[in-house]
Design a protein around this motif. Structure first.
Motif, PDB file in Angstrom:
ATOM      1  N   LEU A   1       0.850  -1.196   0.000  1.00  0.00           N
ATOM      2  CA  LEU A   1       0.000   0.000   0.000  1.00  0.00           C
ATOM      3  C   LEU A   1       0.879   1.237   0.000  1.00  0.00           C
ATOM      4  O   LEU A   1       1.807   1.346   0.802  1.00  0.00           O
ATOM      5  CB  LEU A   1      -0.887  -0.011   1.246  1.00  0.00           C
ATOM      6  CG  LEU A   1      -2.094   0.915   1.293  1.00  0.00           C
ATOM      7  CD1 LEU A   1      -3.181   0.419   0.344  1.00  0.00           C
ATOM      8  CD2 LEU A   1      -2.650   0.983   2.712  1.00  0.00           C
ATOM      9  N   ASN A   2       0.588   2.183  -0.932  1.00  0.00           N
ATOM     10  CA  ASN A   2       1.392   3.409  -0.928  1.00  0.00           C
ATOM     11  C   ASN A   2       0.867   4.388   0.111  1.00  0.00           C
ATOM     12  O   ASN A   2      -0.160   4.157   0.760  1.00  0.00           O
ATOM     13  CB  ASN A   2       1.448   4.049  -2.323  1.00  0.00           C
ATOM     14  CG  ASN A   2       0.111   4.611  -2.779  1.00  0.00           C
ATOM     15  OD1 ASN A   2      -0.861   4.614  -2.038  1.00  0.00           O
ATOM     16  ND2 ASN A   2       0.055   5.096  -4.004  1.00  0.00           N
TER      17      ASN A   2
ATOM     18  N   ASN B   1      -8.550   3.255   2.152  1.00  0.00           N
ATOM     19  CA  ASN B   1      -8.205   4.088   3.309  1.00  0.00           C
ATOM     20  C   ASN B   1      -8.294   3.294   4.613  1.00  0.00           C
ATOM     21  O   ASN B   1      -7.596   3.602   5.582  1.00  0.00           O
ATOM     22  CB  ASN B   1      -9.142   5.306   3.373  1.00  0.00           C
ATOM     23  CG  ASN B   1      -8.869   6.270   2.241  1.00  0.00           C
ATOM     24  OD1 ASN B   1      -7.740   6.409   1.801  1.00  0.00           O
ATOM     25  ND2 ASN B   1      -9.908   6.934   1.757  1.00  0.00           N
ATOM     26  N   GLU B   2      -9.155   2.259   4.633  1.00  0.00           N
ATOM     27  CA  GLU B   2      -9.267   1.481   5.867  1.00  0.00           C
ATOM     28  C   GLU B   2      -7.973   0.717   6.139  1.00  0.00           C
ATOM     29  O   GLU B   2      -7.504   0.660   7.284  1.00  0.00           O
ATOM     30  CB  GLU B   2     -10.458   0.533   5.773  1.00  0.00           C
ATOM     31  CG  GLU B   2     -10.436  -0.396   4.561  1.00  0.00           C
ATOM     32  CD  GLU B   2     -11.679  -1.264   4.492  1.00  0.00           C
ATOM     33  OE1 GLU B   2     -12.335  -1.421   5.521  1.00  0.00           O
ATOM     34  OE2 GLU B   2     -11.974  -1.794   3.400  1.00  0.00           O
ATOM     35  N   LEU B   3      -7.353   0.154   5.088  1.00  0.00           N
ATOM     36  CA  LEU B   3      -6.079  -0.528   5.291  1.00  0.00           C
ATOM     37  C   LEU B   3      -5.003   0.452   5.725  1.00  0.00           C
ATOM     38  O   LEU B   3      -4.146   0.131   6.558  1.00  0.00           O
ATOM     39  CB  LEU B   3      -5.652  -1.230   4.000  1.00  0.00           C
ATOM     40  CG  LEU B   3      -6.296  -2.587   3.687  1.00  0.00           C
ATOM     41  CD1 LEU B   3      -5.686  -3.189   2.435  1.00  0.00           C
ATOM     42  CD2 LEU B   3      -6.157  -3.553   4.854  1.00  0.00           C
TER      43      LEU B   3
ATOM     44  N   ARG C   1      -1.298   2.345   9.948  1.00  0.00           N
ATOM     45  CA  ARG C   1      -0.758   3.421  10.793  1.00  0.00           C
ATOM     46  C   ARG C   1      -1.009   3.144  12.261  1.00  0.00           C
ATOM     47  O   ARG C   1      -0.174   3.458  13.116  1.00  0.00           O
ATOM     48  CB  ARG C   1      -1.386   4.754  10.381  1.00  0.00           C
ATOM     49  CG  ARG C   1      -0.886   5.247   9.021  1.00  0.00           C
ATOM     50  CD  ARG C   1      -1.607   6.503   8.583  1.00  0.00           C
ATOM     51  NE  ARG C   1      -1.050   7.033   7.348  1.00  0.00           N
ATOM     52  CZ  ARG C   1      -1.596   8.020   6.648  1.00  0.00           C
ATOM     53  NH1 ARG C   1      -2.714   8.589   7.066  1.00  0.00           N
ATOM     54  NH2 ARG C   1      -1.016   8.446   5.528  1.00  0.00           N
ATOM     55  N   GLU C   2      -2.165   2.569  12.557  1.00  0.00           N
ATOM     56  CA  GLU C   2      -2.468   2.240  13.954  1.00  0.00           C
ATOM     57  C   GLU C   2      -1.544   1.156  14.470  1.00  0.00           C
ATOM     58  O   GLU C   2      -1.060   1.212  15.606  1.00  0.00           O
ATOM     59  CB  GLU C   2      -3.924   1.804  14.062  1.00  0.00           C
ATOM     60  CG  GLU C   2      -4.364   1.505  15.489  1.00  0.00           C
ATOM     61  CD  GLU C   2      -5.829   1.135  15.574  1.00  0.00           C
ATOM     62  OE1 GLU C   2      -6.237   0.575  16.608  1.00  0.00           O
ATOM     63  OE2 GLU C   2      -6.567   1.398  14.604  1.00  0.00           O
ATOM     64  N   LEU C   3      -1.254   0.155  13.645  1.00  0.00           N
ATOM     65  CA  LEU C   3      -0.368  -0.929  14.073  1.00  0.00           C
ATOM     66  C   LEU C   3       1.060  -0.443  14.272  1.00  0.00           C
ATOM     67  O   LEU C   3       1.772  -0.936  15.150  1.00  0.00           O
ATOM     68  CB  LEU C   3      -0.390  -2.050  13.027  1.00  0.00           C
ATOM     69  CG  LEU C   3      -1.635  -2.945  13.027  1.00  0.00           C
ATOM     70  CD1 LEU C   3      -1.643  -3.860  11.820  1.00  0.00           C
ATOM     71  CD2 LEU C   3      -1.706  -3.759  14.315  1.00  0.00           C
ATOM     72  N   LEU C   4       1.492   0.540  13.459  1.00  0.00           N
ATOM     73  CA  LEU C   4       2.864   1.033  13.598  1.00  0.00           C
ATOM     74  C   LEU C   4       3.076   1.781  14.910  1.00  0.00           C
ATOM     75  O   LEU C   4       4.213   1.946  15.356  1.00  0.00           O
ATOM     76  CB  LEU C   4       3.213   1.946  12.413  1.00  0.00           C
ATOM     77  CG  LEU C   4       3.294   1.227  11.055  1.00  0.00           C
ATOM     78  CD1 LEU C   4       3.602   2.211   9.956  1.00  0.00           C
ATOM     79  CD2 LEU C   4       4.344   0.130  11.085  1.00  0.00           C
TER      80      LEU C   4
END
Length: 595
Positions: A225-226, A245-247, A252-255
């Motif tokens: 994903l870019n 956008n959901e992915l 970002r949440e996982l990072l």
């Protein structure tokens, strides 16, 4: 006996709910079974996730290895003097053919660092020479390459190696679009710092797939994903090119969590276990999606467990329904009445019936409605008085020095024989005072506001000369729209007295137009400009004495928001030495004319 009866009455709901709880103990078996299943699933998913985390590390290593190969190839081209001469010198036709030959040799030599990958390499020079080893990987003409944003970014920072993503129509791809990752770097002389061209490495999406294809399986998918949230590569070809956008949100949440973390989330209508890695050099996200149902498979016989639990639950629900229906009837009626209160503007009171607890809630709710009505009335009256006080204060803020200087100018005109000029000035002053002090209305039409501005400008031109020209550009359909009184005058005043302190002359333009349901206005000057240090596009409050109206930009902004709401207001753009523009947003309302 009476005390016991009152106690039972006050705790009636509690006693009945206690009896329901006793019956509902049967449902504990369902909770225990469900908890066991969930714990088993969690254990399996954590084990599976740990294994996939190792796989993710291997995939990330593949991407880093490819990046390292690109770095080696780019350094080979950067240090090659033949490439530099071919891209910098002016060449004849014969020399141009020789240059293309030498470039092909050097590019082929650099490609040895990328021998394990299917990559197209290209170079472009300042002399217009351009060579590509395989243009089909990124089918752009030389003219398109010269102005392409990906290569332009490289020229701005030639020392850095950038990765970008581009797409082009293709009949081979399942989505009809072929995606390609472009690695770019500037060609720059290390001693002189002269940039003499750029190089790029085009990697087709199908090549990226080879980095992770062996780790995928049904229900276990990989997505690249870019940063814009678009899928540029995946083992599921039908996903490629889709925005997600959901992915991007999941990644970002996982990072933000600890390394190796995962989450359970919905994607494409199915529950997935999501893992993510950020690839910093590519500015992309590596995402692993595990279909929860496929991963668990037949690990747990949910059907048999569900049938057993269903029998227990149906029996418990039958008992609970019969007993709770009677108990909660009054409470349900009360909830329904409370929920419908907003439909009647909170003027419909609830009936005080049912158990002791529901009666007390009904009484408290009705008392709350009484207090709410009283508070709303007080608030509306307070806001009305506040607006009236602000308008009254605004009308009293005419600077006595402005009146004194204007009358002194009129006296001088009369003494010099300029009676007509003096009469025009007095007429403008009278009209200005009538519209600002005499008119008690909070709002006026755009036509009246523009007339006030013209009177104000006329007075200032009589006092200070015509070195500042003012132009008005008002759309005809805006003349009858309402605006707060003295909306534009403070901005015009600031431009007159603060925008041209060092410049001998200038121009102020006033624009008013409609844009959809909004009325837009601008006061723009080509004066000295200013530094904006405040938030929200407004200058920081100052303690300097303001002229004429006594209100500043922020005061006007607060008045607009008070009258029309927080969606409207004032913003400023300004650049020192280039002028200032004040932007005003209002709702487009036609002013009501009195009959």
């Amino acid at each position: 006996m009476k005390t016991l009866r009152e106690s039972l009455t006050q705790n009636g709901l509690f006693l009945r709910m206690f009896l329901i709880t006793v019956v509902s103990v049967v449902a504990v078996s369902v909770l225990v079974t469900w908890t066991t299943i969930r714990m088993s699933e969690r254990f399996y998913i954590e084990t599976f996730g740990f294994t996939n985390a190792k796989v993710m590390d291997q995939v990330r290593d593949s991407f880093e290895s490819f990046h390292y190969s690109v770095v080696l190839a780019s350094n080979s081209l950067l240090q090659n003097s033949t490439v530099k001469r071919s891209l910098t010198e002016s060449l004849s036709d014969a020399q141009l053919m020789s240059a293309y030959f030498h470039l092909s040799q050097q590019v082929r030599r650099a490609a040895t660092s990328l021998g394990a990958y299917d990559v197209g390499i290209g170079v472009t020079g300042v002399n217009g020479v351009s060579y590509t080893s395989n243009r089909s990987y990124w089918p752009k003409t030389d003219e398109e390459l010269a102005t392409h944003p990906i290569l332009q970014r490289t020229l701005e920072a030639p020392r850095s190696l950038f990765y970008g993503v581009d797409s082009f129509p293709s009949e081979d791809a399942a989505s009809g679009t072929e995606w390609v990752v472009i690695a770019t770097k500037g060609l720059m002389d290390r001693l002189s710092g002269l940039v003499y061209g750029s190089m790029y490495f085009a990697v087709p999406e199908r090549e990226l797939r080879t980095f992770y294809a062996e780790y995928t399986s049904p229900g276990n998918d990989v997505v690249i994903l870019n940063a814009m949230g678009r899928i540029v590569s995946s083992n599921r070809e039908e996903w490629i090119g889709r925005p997600s956008n959901e992915l991007l949100t999941y990644a970002r949440e996982l990072l933000d969590r600890e390394a190796g973390a995962y989450m359970t989330a919905d994607f494409m209508g199915k529950e997935h276990v999501v893992m993510a890695e950020y690839l910093p050099v590519y500015d992309m996200y590596l995402i692993n999606l595990i279909d929860r149902d496929s991963a668990i498979g037949q690990f747990i016989d949910k059907r048999t467990i569900a049938l057993i639990c269903m029998g227990i639950v149906l029996a418990a629900l039958f008992i609970v329904f019969l007993t709770s229906r009677k108990i909660t009837k009054a409470l349900s009626r009360l909830v329904k009445q409370i929920s419908s209160a907003p439909k009647f503007g909170f003027h419909q009171y609830v009936a005080v019936t049912g158990t002791y607890e529901t009666r007390r809630i009904g009484v408290a709710f009705n008392a709350m409605l009484d207090e709410l009505h009283e508070y709303v009335e007080q608030l509306m009256e307070s806001q009305k008085q506040q607006r009236q006080a602000e308008l009254a204060a605004l009308q009293q803020q005419i600077n006595p020095h402005f009146l004194y200087n204007t009358l002194t100018s009129v006296k001088f005109m009369v003494q010099q024989g300029g009676k007509e000029e003096a009469a025009d000035t007095i007429h403008a002053l009278i009209s200005l005072l009538q519209n600002t002090v005499g008119n008690a209305n909070e709002t006026i039409s755009v036509r009246e506001e523009i007339d006030n501005l013209k009177h104000y400008v006329l007075i200032n031109n009589k006092r200070y000369g015509d070195r500042i020209a003012v132009n008005y550009y008002v759309m005809p359909d805006c003349l009858d729209c309402e605006v707060p009184k003295l909306l534009f005058q403070p901005f015009l005043e600031n431009a007159f007295f603060h925008g041209f302190n060092r410049k001998t002359e200038g121009v102020i333009n006033v624009f008013v137009w409609r844009e959809g349901d909004e009325l837009r206005g601008e006061v723009s000057d080509n004066g000295e400009g200013m530094e904006l240090v405040g938030g929200g596009g407004l200058p920081a409050p100052q303690r300097k004495r303001q002229r004429f109206s006594g209100i500043g930009v922020r005061n006007v902004h607060d008045r607009i928001r008070l009258i029309y709401g927080d969606a409207y207001g004032v913003a400023i753009t300004s650049e020192p030495g280039a002028g200032t523009t004040v932007h005003v947003r209002l709702p487009a309302k036609t002013i009501e004319k009195s009959s």
